[in-house]
Design an enzyme around this catalytic site. Structure first.
Site, PDB file in Angstrom:
ATOM      1  N   GLY A  31       0.828  -1.196   0.000  1.00  0.00           N
ATOM      2  CA  GLY A  31       0.000   0.000   0.000  1.00  0.00           C
ATOM      3  C   GLY A  31       0.864   1.247   0.000  1.00  0.00           C
TER       4      GLY A  31
ATOM      5  N   GLN B 227       2.861   9.921   1.379  1.00  0.00           N
ATOM      6  CA  GLN B 227       4.122   9.185   1.266  1.00  0.00           C
ATOM      7  C   GLN B 227       4.888   9.509  -0.012  1.00  0.00           C
ATOM      8  OE1 GLN B 227       2.160   5.194   2.250  1.00  0.00           O
ATOM      9  NE2 GLN B 227       4.178   4.997   3.176  1.00  0.00           N
TER      10      GLN B 227
ATOM     11  N   CYS C 180       5.699  -0.290   7.156  1.00  0.00           N
ATOM     12  CA  CYS C 180       5.305   0.853   6.339  1.00  0.00           C
ATOM     13  C   CYS C 180       6.506   1.277   5.499  1.00  0.00           C
ATOM     14  CB  CYS C 180       4.870   1.989   7.255  1.00  0.00           C
ATOM     15  SG  CYS C 180       4.415   3.493   6.380  1.00  0.00           S
TER      16      CYS C 180
ATOM     17  N   HIS D 297      -4.624   0.959   7.330  1.00  0.00           N
ATOM     18  CA  HIS D 297      -3.280   1.551   7.456  1.00  0.00           C
ATOM     19  C   HIS D 297      -3.135   2.752   6.504  1.00  0.00           C
ATOM     20  CE1 HIS D 297       1.281   1.095   7.802  1.00  0.00           C
ATOM     21  NE2 HIS D 297       1.139   1.896   6.773  1.00  0.00           N
ATOM     22  N   GLU D 298      -3.571   2.564   5.261  1.00  0.00           N
ATOM     23  CA  GLU D 298      -3.441   3.660   4.277  1.00  0.00           C
ATOM     24  C   GLU D 298      -4.355   4.833   4.639  1.00  0.00           C
ATOM     25  OE1 GLU D 298      -0.894   3.563   2.524  1.00  0.00           O
ATOM     26  OE2 GLU D 298      -0.588   1.441   2.969  1.00  0.00           O
TER      27      GLU D 298
ATOM     28  N   HIS E  61      -2.800   7.166   7.064  1.00  0.00           N
ATOM     29  CA  HIS E  61      -1.837   8.096   6.459  1.00  0.00           C
ATOM     30  C   HIS E  61      -2.516   9.389   6.014  1.00  0.00           C
ATOM     31  CE1 HIS E  61       2.033   6.058   6.195  1.00  0.00           C
ATOM     32  NE2 HIS E  61       1.478   4.955   5.737  1.00  0.00           N
TER      33      HIS E  61
HETATM   34 NI    NI Z   1       2.365   3.113   5.617  1.00  0.00          NI
END
Ligand code: NI
Length: 155
Positions: free
Chosen positions: A46, A51, A88, A130-131, A134
């Site tokens: 992901g 990011q 990550c 998780h994404e 972010h």
């Molecule tokens: Ni991550």
């Protein structure tokens, strides 16, 4: 397509809240293509906008069931819990246990702007949660209840 540079942990951009995607144009398609390429190249499952330095609500996920592009995603329902190890791409060589919902329903838009909804469970649900974190400036290391020594994961 082009690789984008992955932002690493101490960069403030990873701590900011993202704004929605408003324009479903050619530029968005290029960003999504670049994000997927960057994720695959880094062997990730992901990758979220911040990011790659983009403070927009956008992420790509592929847990081995095909590429999922998430634009303006939102979890509208979650059920149960699961606890497992996460890593990550922005936190190299760090792993930790995170509790997540076991099942989620996520609504989002695709690259054409179409509204979609998916029911996901287990690892796929974990990766999407998780994404989404972010996009709100949150990293898994903030919510991990136990960090893991990478040497212990090798066998
Ligand atoms: Ni991550």
């Amino acid at each position: 397509m082009a690789l984008r540079k992955i932002v690493i942990k101490n960069d403030d951009i990873l701590r900011k809240k993202c704004k929605p995607i408003e324009n479903f144009d050619e530029k968005l398609g290029i960003l999504l293509d670049d994000m997927a390429e960057t994720m695959y190249k880094a062997n990730g499952v992901g990758l979220a906008g911040p990011q790659v330095g983009v403070l927009r609500r956008i992420a790509v996920v592929d847990v081995g069931e095909g590429l999922l592009e998430l634009i303006n995603p939102e979890i509208i329902k979650s059920k149960g819990t699961q606890r497992d190890v996460e890593g990550c791409l922005s936190c190299p060589n760090e792993w930790g246990y995170v509790v997540r919902p076991n099942e989620i329903i996520v609504k989002f838009q695709n690259r054409s702007g179409k509204h979609c909804q998916l029911k996901l469970k287990e690892f796929f649900a974990r990766a999407v949660c998780h994404e989404l974190d972010h996009l709100d400036g949150k990293l898994f290391i903030d919510i991990a209840d136990e960090m893991v020594d990478p040497n212990e994961l090798k066998d």
